[in-house]
Design a protein around this motif. Structure first.
Motif, PDB file in Angstrom:
ATOM      1  N   ASP A   1      -7.630   2.469  10.873  1.00  0.00           N
ATOM      2  CA  ASP A   1      -6.181   2.419  10.673  1.00  0.00           C
ATOM      3  C   ASP A   1      -5.633   3.711  10.087  1.00  0.00           C
ATOM      4  O   ASP A   1      -6.230   4.304   9.196  1.00  0.00           O
ATOM      5  CB  ASP A   1      -5.834   1.296   9.668  1.00  0.00           C
ATOM      6  CG  ASP A   1      -6.131  -0.088  10.221  1.00  0.00           C
ATOM      7  OD1 ASP A   1      -6.232  -0.228  11.457  1.00  0.00           O
ATOM      8  OD2 ASP A   1      -6.265  -1.031   9.398  1.00  0.00           O
ATOM      9  N   ILE A   2      -4.461   4.102  10.594  1.00  0.00           N
ATOM     10  CA  ILE A   2      -3.686   5.134   9.903  1.00  0.00           C
ATOM     11  C   ILE A   2      -2.549   4.382   9.221  1.00  0.00           C
ATOM     12  O   ILE A   2      -1.612   3.919   9.865  1.00  0.00           O
ATOM     13  CB  ILE A   2      -3.124   6.180  10.892  1.00  0.00           C
ATOM     14  CG1 ILE A   2      -4.269   6.887  11.629  1.00  0.00           C
ATOM     15  CG2 ILE A   2      -2.240   7.188  10.145  1.00  0.00           C
ATOM     16  CD1 ILE A   2      -3.815   7.808  12.754  1.00  0.00           C
ATOM     17  N   LYS A   3      -2.682   4.232   7.901  1.00  0.00           N
ATOM     18  CA  LYS A   3      -1.724   3.403   7.177  1.00  0.00           C
ATOM     19  C   LYS A   3      -0.384   4.132   7.058  1.00  0.00           C
ATOM     20  O   LYS A   3      -0.333   5.316   6.761  1.00  0.00           O
ATOM     21  CB  LYS A   3      -2.271   3.100   5.779  1.00  0.00           C
ATOM     22  CG  LYS A   3      -1.510   2.030   5.053  1.00  0.00           C
ATOM     23  CD  LYS A   3      -2.296   1.548   3.831  1.00  0.00           C
ATOM     24  CE  LYS A   3      -1.466   0.615   2.981  1.00  0.00           C
ATOM     25  NZ  LYS A   3      -0.413   1.315   2.212  1.00  0.00           N
ATOM     26  N   ILE A   4       0.675   3.389   7.318  1.00  0.00           N
ATOM     27  CA  ILE A   4       2.016   3.964   7.195  1.00  0.00           C
ATOM     28  C   ILE A   4       2.611   3.495   5.867  1.00  0.00           C
ATOM     29  O   ILE A   4       2.625   2.298   5.572  1.00  0.00           O
ATOM     30  CB  ILE A   4       2.909   3.512   8.376  1.00  0.00           C
ATOM     31  CG1 ILE A   4       2.289   3.968   9.710  1.00  0.00           C
ATOM     32  CG2 ILE A   4       4.334   4.049   8.230  1.00  0.00           C
ATOM     33  CD1 ILE A   4       2.118   5.460   9.874  1.00  0.00           C
TER      34      ILE A   4
ATOM     35  N   VAL B   1       0.123  -0.423  10.303  1.00  0.00           N
ATOM     36  CA  VAL B   1      -0.702   0.778  10.452  1.00  0.00           C
ATOM     37  C   VAL B   1      -0.550   1.291  11.879  1.00  0.00           C
ATOM     38  O   VAL B   1      -0.204   0.531  12.771  1.00  0.00           O
ATOM     39  CB  VAL B   1      -2.205   0.493  10.208  1.00  0.00           C
ATOM     40  CG1 VAL B   1      -2.431  -0.053   8.811  1.00  0.00           C
ATOM     41  CG2 VAL B   1      -2.760  -0.474  11.249  1.00  0.00           C
ATOM     42  N   VAL B   2      -0.822   2.602  12.075  1.00  0.00           N
ATOM     43  CA  VAL B   2      -0.966   3.071  13.450  1.00  0.00           C
ATOM     44  C   VAL B   2      -2.414   2.843  13.840  1.00  0.00           C
ATOM     45  O   VAL B   2      -3.336   3.367  13.203  1.00  0.00           O
ATOM     46  CB  VAL B   2      -0.608   4.568  13.583  1.00  0.00           C
ATOM     47  CG1 VAL B   2      -0.966   5.056  14.994  1.00  0.00           C
ATOM     48  CG2 VAL B   2       0.864   4.800  13.311  1.00  0.00           C
ATOM     49  N   ASN B   3      -2.605   2.018  14.830  1.00  0.00           N
ATOM     50  CA  ASN B   3      -3.935   1.796  15.380  1.00  0.00           C
ATOM     51  C   ASN B   3      -3.761   1.140  16.749  1.00  0.00           C
ATOM     52  O   ASN B   3      -3.651  -0.085  16.842  1.00  0.00           O
ATOM     53  CB  ASN B   3      -4.776   0.916  14.451  1.00  0.00           C
ATOM     54  CG  ASN B   3      -6.229   0.903  14.895  1.00  0.00           C
ATOM     55  OD1 ASN B   3      -6.537   1.208  16.053  1.00  0.00           O
ATOM     56  ND2 ASN B   3      -7.127   0.554  13.987  1.00  0.00           N
TER      57      ASN B   3
END
Lengths: 83, 635, 166
Positions: free
Chosen positions: B207-210, C29-31
């Motif tokens: 995940d890239i957490k925002i 999240v970006v995923n």
């Protein structure tokens, strides 16, 4: 209903955008050609442009009408040279 | 979280990988991408290192916002000491690799040494493997991506790779991803080739957490609307970057037959609208609504049926104006070849155009070219020359060395006809009527370059009020600014402002078509702080970002000075001063650059940077940026 | 009123913004691999096809679900998974003819498009028109118009060719 929040720069920019026009590359006048026109001569300086439409009501310069503009330029350069 | 991504040190000689976190302090000083790469470049490359030797370092990085909800945040940056110029090597590209590398857990790769045989890197979910690439060596940039996906059994893998040109150490070979995305300039493909590094594959599910998801969604929508409502974007959505030709060739701002004219009349077949007839649509990089990549099939000749993306504006010069060709077939095929060979289209076209002028002047003859008839306008010869460069055959072997080394090999007066700065060729643009753009190419950190500091909006005849609004933020500027692109006054500030603007987007991992490059009312310092905050939670003021860009750009300057840059190299080829433009509109006809006025511009530019009269950053300036003790080896 | 997502693959540029905003909306999240929509690509051949739940009238996922955990939300018309009833057997994944039922390995459960409760982010962000969120009553005219446009295109070309030849 929403509180008077300051409008973001992004939103302000969008509001300020114009369409339907292009700028003459010679004299920089903003010109509004008739919809769908393929050639438009600048009423301000006499340079003629071949147009293309990249969206409904959105003109852009495809290229010059080569011979017309070259003749115009020759003339104006000669006049300048004569000064 | 985006900020948890790591840096990996990959030693190809000993086949060892070490990973480490990236301290927040370094983020605050350099953001990421090009900025942090410039720190790493200065700190990891030994002074005087051979760019094609094991002491050079290949840096790969994602920007701070790459992959996040920042429109067009697709960029991945590649850096090292340039095999082309011996100075800063730096190039970035879109596509999908950057976001995928982040999803796989990494923001920065520091690749050192040289593998004892062909290898590729496989990055997945926090792990990095060095794998054998013997079976990939010799394959083109498109085949390699398919082979890697097949071998690892996953179509979601993103691959950056070199083609045959990089393997053959062509000094302007690039690194490619997808069909046409290229980290094009300064020879990063040759750097990969010199390390026996064929490709890097990435696939990640981390995940890239925002930081603030709902708000970030809303703001992203606003930014996208700001960008796509602009006329330039709408035009690009249809014509790709080719659209620029409509203004430049119509005005007389392109270089023709190397540098012998500034307009190519009646070339209707290579006009963007004509090329668009071949396109089946356009493609977008990760998360981008501008989708400027043309898509087409080749319909004639030996490459019939090939699916291709592009061509870019640059290729209109490379396979059109510069080489005196006016058929779109040559542009379409030339574009396909540079993409599969992994060649910088701009440098390739410029080298061929230069060779053609040498041929015209008799400095090169058919004896030197093994019979290849390098006459301007010879479409077949241009295409053949591309093959010869990539395969290092015949005259191509000499041209593959890049401008300065090739000129040295050919001797005679060859160097006089080079249109280069610091050993890197210029775009097919003619800057003689436009001092601002001339200053940009003369001073840019990686050589003659339109993506380092070009104030392209200087051509738009914008009212002074508008210019003040753009160029007066975030650092107040009360010097002159004029709407006339023929002026010398006030332009150095525009160049410096664009330097900071482009450096910032390159640190963030955002495409330049989403900032003040081709359109004046695009996101810039006013919008970025909010974008960064909503995505990462990090707080910066517009001025903070400017200072970071300044710091990163100064690192580039320090690196260049260390590797031999002199004041004399911040200058133009003599032809800019000595030969006048012969065509175009009255505003651009009969123009050349005035030496004295240009000297003053360079001096003024140094002064605005707080560099001394030799272009060396002053001690005071270095202290203000906290650079007085570099190299500090914190990473 | 009942709205539905309509996909036009010809308009898709393959940018995957839909995957990105979908994962942020649902998982913060970006995923893209946790998104409810996926842009399937045959990149080197230039083929692109976005895959997302069609909210079928006679939905195989709902019919096959042994726990009767998939039901239509009367307000949005979306088929939604009731996770208190879901037993995690993934039969729905097997029977979906579009491959539109996903699995989120983080939460360990199947995932599918829920039309974001009536404001689908994919359609909100897709400016090309490849993903539209339209009322079912507009569906026919939308397709008719598209068909007519391509026919008109063809006719214009034919007319031009005849004129040129004649």
């Amino acid at each position: 209903m929403s509180k008077t929040k300051e409008e973001s720069t992004a939103k302000k920019t969008v509001r300020g955008r114009t369409s339907g026009q292009f700028r003459c590359l010679n004299c920089f006048e903003r010109l509004t050609p008739p919809p769908g026109a393929k050639i438009f001569t600048c009423p301000n300086c006499g340079y003629a442009w071949r147009l293309s439409w990249f969206g409904p009501g959105e003109p852009r310069i495809r290229g010059p009408v080569w011979d017309v503009n070259e003749a115009q330029t020759q003339k104006s350069m000669a006049e300048k040279g004569g000064n | 979280m985006a900020l948890s991504r790591k840096i990996a040190y990959i030693d190809l000689t000993n086949r060892r990988v070490r990973t480490a976190p990236i301290p927040l302090e370094m983020r605050r000083r350099y953001l990421g991408g090009r900025g942090l790469d410039m720190y790493l470049l200065y700190n990891h490359v030994k002074p005087g290192a051979d760019p094609l030797g094991p002491d050079n370092v290949a840096l790969v990085s994602a920007g701070l916002l790459t992959g996040t909800l920042a429109s067009a945040s697709a960029r991945v940056h590649i850096a090292g000491k340039s095999p082309l110029t011996g100075l800063v090597g730096s190039a970035n590209m879109g596509g999908f690799f950057g976001p995928e590398m982040r999803l796989a857990g990494f923001d920065h790769l520091v690749i050192t040494g040289k593998a004892d045989g062909p290898v590729y890197l496989w990055i997945h979910d926090g792990e990095i493997e060095i794998r054998d690439a013997s079976h990939l060596w010799g394959h083109d940039a498109h085949q390699t991506q398919t082979l890697v996906r097949d071998e690892l059994g996953d179509d979601d893998i993103q691959v950056m790779t070199i083609g045959v040109a990089g393997e053959n150490l062509v000094r302007f070979a690039c690194v490619m991803t997808s069909l046409k995305n290229a980290a094009g300039r300064t020879g990063m493909g040759a750097l990969f080739g010199s390390k026996n590094l064929k490709a890097i594959a990435a696939r990640g599910r981390m995940d890239i957490k925002i930081a603030f998801p709902e708000e970030a969604l809303d703001y992203n929508k606003e930014i996208i609307t700001q960008v796509t409502s602009a006329k330039v974007s709408k035009t690009m959505q249809k014509l790709g970057t080719l659209f620029i030709w409509g203004t430049t060739n119509s005005t007389g701002l392109v270089r023709v037959r190397n540098f012998q004219s500034n307009q190519i009349p009646h070339a209707d077949d290579i006009e963007p609208e004509s090329i668009e007839e071949e396109m089946i649509g356009t493609a977008g990089c990760f998360g981008c609504q501008v989708h400027c990549r043309g898509r087409y099939f080749i319909k004639k000749g030996p490459y019939t049926g090939a699916y291709v993306e592009g061509p870019e504006y640059t290729s209109l010069g490379a396979f059109g104006a510069e080489v005196g060709c006016t058929t779109k077939q040559t542009v379409l095929v030339g574009n396909h070849l540079v993409n599969t060979y992994g060649l910088d289209t701009l440098e390739t076209g410029s080298m061929i155009a230069w060779a053609m002028e040498l041929f015209e002047k008799g400095i090169l003859t058919t004896k030197d070219t093994d019979g290849l008839d390098l006459r301007f306008g010879n479409d077949e010869a241009v295409i053949e020359a591309v093959h010869q460069i990539a395969q290092r055959r015949g005259i191509g072997d000499i041209l593959a060395e890049g401008p300065l080394k090739a000129a040295e090999k050919i001797g005679k007066d060859a160097i006089k006809y080079l249109i280069h700065v610091k050993g890197m060729s210029n775009l097919h643009s003619d800057e003689r009527p436009t001092p601002a753009l001339a200053l940009n190419i003369a001073t840019a950190s990686r050589g003659s370059d339109h993506l380092r500091s070009r104030p392209a909006i200087d051509l738009y005849h914008l009212p002074e009020k508008v210019l003040r609004k753009i160029f007066g933020n975030p650092v107040p500027y009360d010097g002159p600014l004029t709407s006339d692109y023929r002026d010398y006054e006030g332009k150095p500030w525009e160049v410096l402002w664009q330097e900071m603007c482009y450096e910032t987007v390159d640190c963030l991992g955002i495409c330049k078509y989403h900032t003040v490059f081709l359109g004046p009312n695009m996101p810039n310092f006013s919008e970025w702080p909010k974008l960064i905050y909503l995505n990462t939670g990090l707080e910066f003021t517009p001025k903070d970002l400017w200072d970071i860009a300044d710091r990163a750009y100064t690192m580039e300057r320090l690196f260049n000075l260390r590797e031999g840059l002199t004041k004399e190299m911040d200058w133009l080829p003599d032809r800019y001063f000595d030969e006048k433009t012969d065509r175009g509109l009255p505003v651009v006809r009969g123009k050349s650059i005035d030496r004295d006025k240009f000297r003053k511009m360079v001096d003024e530019y140094y002064k605005l940077h707080e560099w001394d009269e030799n272009g060396q950053p002053t001690e005071k300036k270095l202290k203000a940026l906290g650079l007085e003790n570099e190299p500090t080896h914190k990473l | 009123m009942s709205k539905i997502l309509v996909i036009d693959p010809e308009k898709c540029t393959g940018c995957r913004l839909c995957e990105q905003v979908c994962s942020v909306k649902h998982e913060r999240v970006v995923n893209p691999y946790r998104a409810r929509i996926k842009v399937v690509k045959w990149e080197m051949e230039g083929k692109i096809l976005p895959v997302v739940c069609q909210q079928c009238e006679d939905a195989p996922c709902a019919a096959a679900c042994p726990g009767h955990a998939i039901a239509r939300n009367p307000e949005t018309g979306a088929l939604e998974v009731n996770y208190t009833l879901c037993i995690g057997c993934r039969t729905c994944m097997n029977v979906c003819p579009f491959g539109a039922m996903g699995f989120d390995w983080v939460e360990n459960r199947v995932i599918k498009c829920d039309l974001c409760g009536g404001d689908p982010q994919c359609a909100r962000f897709c400016e090309t028109g490849a993903i539209l969120y339209v009322d079912k009553s507009e569906l026919s005219s939308l397709k008719q118009k598209k068909g007519a446009e391509s026919l008109m295109d063809l006719m214009t070309k034919v007319t031009a060719a005849i004129t040129q030849a004649g």
